[in-house]
Design a protein around this motif. Structure first.
Motif, PDB file in Angstrom:
ATOM      1  N   ILE A 155       0.840  -1.197   0.000  1.00 38.73           N
ATOM      2  CA  ILE A 155       0.000   0.000   0.000  1.00 38.73           C
ATOM      3  C   ILE A 155       0.874   1.245   0.000  1.00 38.73           C
ATOM      4  N   VAL A 156       0.552   2.177  -0.884  1.00 42.18           N
ATOM      5  CA  VAL A 156       1.217   3.480  -0.924  1.00 42.18           C
ATOM      6  C   VAL A 156       0.135   4.550  -0.983  1.00 42.18           C
ATOM      7  N   LEU A 157       0.196   5.481  -0.062  1.00 48.75           N
ATOM      8  CA  LEU A 157      -0.752   6.601   0.024  1.00 48.75           C
ATOM      9  C   LEU A 157       0.038   7.895  -0.064  1.00 48.75           C
ATOM     10  N   VAL A 158      -0.302   8.753  -1.036  1.00 50.22           N
ATOM     11  CA  VAL A 158       0.453   9.993  -1.241  1.00 50.22           C
ATOM     12  C   VAL A 158      -0.510  11.156  -1.451  1.00 50.22           C
ATOM     13  N   ARG A 171      -1.809  12.613  12.386  1.00 50.89           N
ATOM     14  CA  ARG A 171      -1.530  11.804  13.574  1.00 50.89           C
ATOM     15  C   ARG A 171      -2.320  10.501  13.532  1.00 50.89           C
ATOM     16  N   GLU A 172      -3.560  10.559  13.063  1.00 49.21           N
ATOM     17  CA  GLU A 172      -4.360   9.345  12.968  1.00 49.21           C
ATOM     18  C   GLU A 172      -3.788   8.393  11.926  1.00 49.21           C
ATOM     19  N   LEU A 173      -3.417   8.911  10.768  1.00 48.39           N
ATOM     20  CA  LEU A 173      -2.825   8.051   9.741  1.00 48.39           C
ATOM     21  C   LEU A 173      -1.507   7.451  10.214  1.00 48.39           C
ATOM     22  N   ASP A 174      -0.751   8.203  11.026  1.00 39.36           N
ATOM     23  CA  ASP A 174       0.520   7.694  11.543  1.00 39.36           C
ATOM     24  C   ASP A 174       0.337   6.460  12.424  1.00 39.36           C
ATOM     25  N   THR A 175      -0.845   6.295  12.994  1.00 38.96           N
ATOM     26  CA  THR A 175      -1.084   5.115  13.832  1.00 38.96           C
ATOM     27  C   THR A 175      -1.403   3.876  13.001  1.00 38.96           C
ATOM     28  N   ARG A 176      -1.644   4.070  11.710  1.00 34.77           N
ATOM     29  CA  ARG A 176      -2.108   2.966  10.869  1.00 34.77           C
ATOM     30  C   ARG A 176      -1.168   2.637   9.715  1.00 34.77           C
ATOM     31  N   LEU A 177      -0.390   3.616   9.276  1.00 29.87           N
ATOM     32  CA  LEU A 177       0.568   3.427   8.190  1.00 29.87           C
ATOM     33  C   LEU A 177       1.893   4.065   8.581  1.00 29.87           C
ATOM     34  N   ASN A 178       2.939   3.722   7.856  1.00 29.63           N
ATOM     35  CA  ASN A 178       4.260   4.306   8.080  1.00 29.63           C
ATOM     36  C   ASN A 178       4.425   5.529   7.176  1.00 29.63           C
ATOM     37  N   ARG A 179       4.628   6.681   7.785  1.00 29.02           N
ATOM     38  CA  ARG A 179       4.907   7.897   7.007  1.00 29.02           C
ATOM     39  C   ARG A 179       6.404   7.937   6.745  1.00 29.02           C
ATOM     40  N   VAL A 180       6.783   7.791   5.457  1.00 30.74           N
ATOM     41  CA  VAL A 180       8.188   7.632   5.119  1.00 30.74           C
ATOM     42  C   VAL A 180       8.821   8.907   4.577  1.00 30.74           C
ATOM     43  N   PHE A 181       8.008   9.884   4.171  1.00 33.76           N
ATOM     44  CA  PHE A 181       8.579  11.141   3.677  1.00 33.76           C
ATOM     45  C   PHE A 181       7.517  12.221   3.699  1.00 33.76           C
ATOM     46  N   SER A 182       7.959  13.455   3.983  1.00 33.59           N
ATOM     47  CA  SER A 182       7.069  14.614   3.991  1.00 33.59           C
ATOM     48  C   SER A 182       7.784  15.800   3.373  1.00 33.59           C
ATOM     49  N   GLY A 183       6.994  16.697   2.776  1.00 40.04           N
ATOM     50  CA  GLY A 183       7.545  17.935   2.254  1.00 40.04           C
ATOM     51  C   GLY A 183       7.710  18.970   3.349  1.00 40.04           C
ATOM     52  N   THR A 184       8.104  20.167   2.943  1.00 42.10           N
ATOM     53  CA  THR A 184       8.326  21.258   3.901  1.00 42.10           C
ATOM     54  C   THR A 184       7.456  22.475   3.626  1.00 42.10           C
ATOM     55  N   GLU A 185       6.912  22.601   2.419  1.00 46.84           N
ATOM     56  CA  GLU A 185       6.112  23.778   2.089  1.00 46.84           C
ATOM     57  C   GLU A 185       4.777  23.765   2.834  1.00 46.84           C
ATOM     58  N   MET A 186       4.242  24.957   3.083  1.00 45.28           N
ATOM     59  CA  MET A 186       2.961  25.126   3.786  1.00 45.28           C
ATOM     60  C   MET A 186       2.986  24.479   5.170  1.00 45.28           C
ATOM     61  N   GLY A 187       4.162  24.397   5.755  1.00 44.05           N
ATOM     62  CA  GLY A 187       4.283  23.746   7.048  1.00 44.05           C
ATOM     63  C   GLY A 187       4.457  22.248   6.963  1.00 44.05           C
ATOM     64  N   GLY A 188       4.634  21.721   5.749  1.00 42.10           N
ATOM     65  CA  GLY A 188       4.831  20.291   5.554  1.00 42.10           C
ATOM     66  C   GLY A 188       3.524  19.549   5.415  1.00 42.10           C
ATOM     67  N   VAL A 189       2.801  19.775   4.308  1.00 49.09           N
ATOM     68  CA  VAL A 189       1.470  19.187   4.131  1.00 49.09           C
ATOM     69  C   VAL A 189       1.435  18.064   3.086  1.00 49.09           C
ATOM     70  N   ASP A 190       2.543  17.850   2.391  1.00 49.40           N
ATOM     71  CA  ASP A 190       2.635  16.780   1.402  1.00 49.40           C
ATOM     72  C   ASP A 190       3.311  15.578   2.054  1.00 49.40           C
ATOM     73  N   HIS A 191       2.694  14.398   1.921  1.00 46.45           N
ATOM     74  CA  HIS A 191       3.184  13.231   2.640  1.00 46.45           C
ATOM     75  C   HIS A 191       3.125  11.985   1.769  1.00 46.45           C
ATOM     76  N   VAL A 192       3.952  11.009   2.183  1.00 49.35           N
ATOM     77  CA  VAL A 192       3.952   9.684   1.566  1.00 49.35           C
ATOM     78  C   VAL A 192       3.900   8.652   2.686  1.00 49.35           C
ATOM     79  N   PHE A 193       2.912   7.752   2.606  1.00 53.04           N
ATOM     80  CA  PHE A 193       2.719   6.688   3.581  1.00 53.04           C
ATOM     81  C   PHE A 193       2.807   5.331   2.886  1.00 53.04           C
ATOM     82  N   THR A 194       3.112   4.296   3.650  1.00 49.25           N
ATOM     83  CA  THR A 194       3.095   2.933   3.127  1.00 49.25           C
ATOM     84  C   THR A 194       2.901   1.949   4.267  1.00 49.25           C
TER      85      THR A 194
END
Length: 225
Positions: A155-158, A171-194
């Motif tokens: 599973i990959v969620l981006v 925070r809720e998604l972090d309890t269910r998937l592994n967040r492996v990378f995040s951006g920095t713009e807008m306070g860091g709102v772009d993410h990649v989970f797996t």
């Protein structure tokens, strides 16, 4: 994953000399991108065609997810097994543009491995909680994954979640998937989970390669499943 800032970069700036396409082509490399996700994308064909005019190799199938999101995959490596889109949230009345969707595909690699890939553009305001914007959106995302992914899928969620790491939905998604990378713009709102965090390596690609670019950085993550 790349939020294209369409109204500005394309509608107002005319694409700024294929800025987004240049970025995609110049960062693809000989290994080529397997799967790409776009948010604020009003014309998926234009994005891919601009990239090909700038030298992007390979043939991509670009799928419309509705609500200005799209997924493109490399046809020589992947076969589409299933696809869909489902609304999982809605902007708060303080900054309401509409409902927010989660687009998904199940893709089978030439070696037989299947990836469930989801693209999401999250509710506004940024980092907002409560109603249909906060953890409820995260629950809905996980429900769609649980409904359509198969037990052995990777599973990959981006996407642009419009939510930084300390927001309730992330925070809720972090309890269910592994967040492996995040951006920095807008306070860091772009993410990649797996669900498979092993050997995932992320890179911030920047906003574009023209005079003007997006207001988000494109993110690239390489997985070894």
């Amino acid at each position: 994953t790349y939020n294209l800032f369409w109204w500005n970069l394309f509608d107002k700036r005319g694409g700024s000399g294929r800025s987004a396409g240049k970025l995609i082509a110049q960062t693809s490399g000989p290994e080529q991108y397997d799967i790409m996700a776009f948010q604020e994308c009003d014309d998926r064909s234009r994005v891919i065609n601009d990239a090909k005019l700038e030298g992007l190799p390979g043939e991509y199938e670009a799928l419309d997810g509705g609500r200005a999101v799209a997924i493109a995959y490399l046809k020589s490596r992947w076969t589409l097994q299933a696809q869909g889109s489902e609304d999982v949230g809605e902007d708060d009345q303080h900054q309401h543009y509409g409902k927010r969707t989660a687009q998904w595909v199940r893709l089978q690699h030439a070696d037989g491995k299947v990836v469930f890939f989801m693209n999401h553009h999250g509710p506004l305001p940024v980092g907002w909680g409560g109603g249909c914007t906060g953890s409820a959106a995260a629950y809905n995302i996980m429900r769609v994954i649980a409904t359509h992914a198969h037990p052995d899928d990777s599973i990959v969620l981006v996407g642009d979640f419009n939510a930084p790491a300390d927001s309730s939905r992330i925070r809720e998604l972090d309890t269910r998937l592994n967040r492996v990378f995040s951006g920095t713009e807008m306070g860091g709102v772009d993410h990649v989970f797996t669900n498979c965090a092993a050997e995932a390596q992320g890179t911030n690609l920047g906003k574009g390669k023209g005079e003007f670019g997006s207001d988000h950085d494109a993110l690239s993550v390489t997985f070894k499943f």
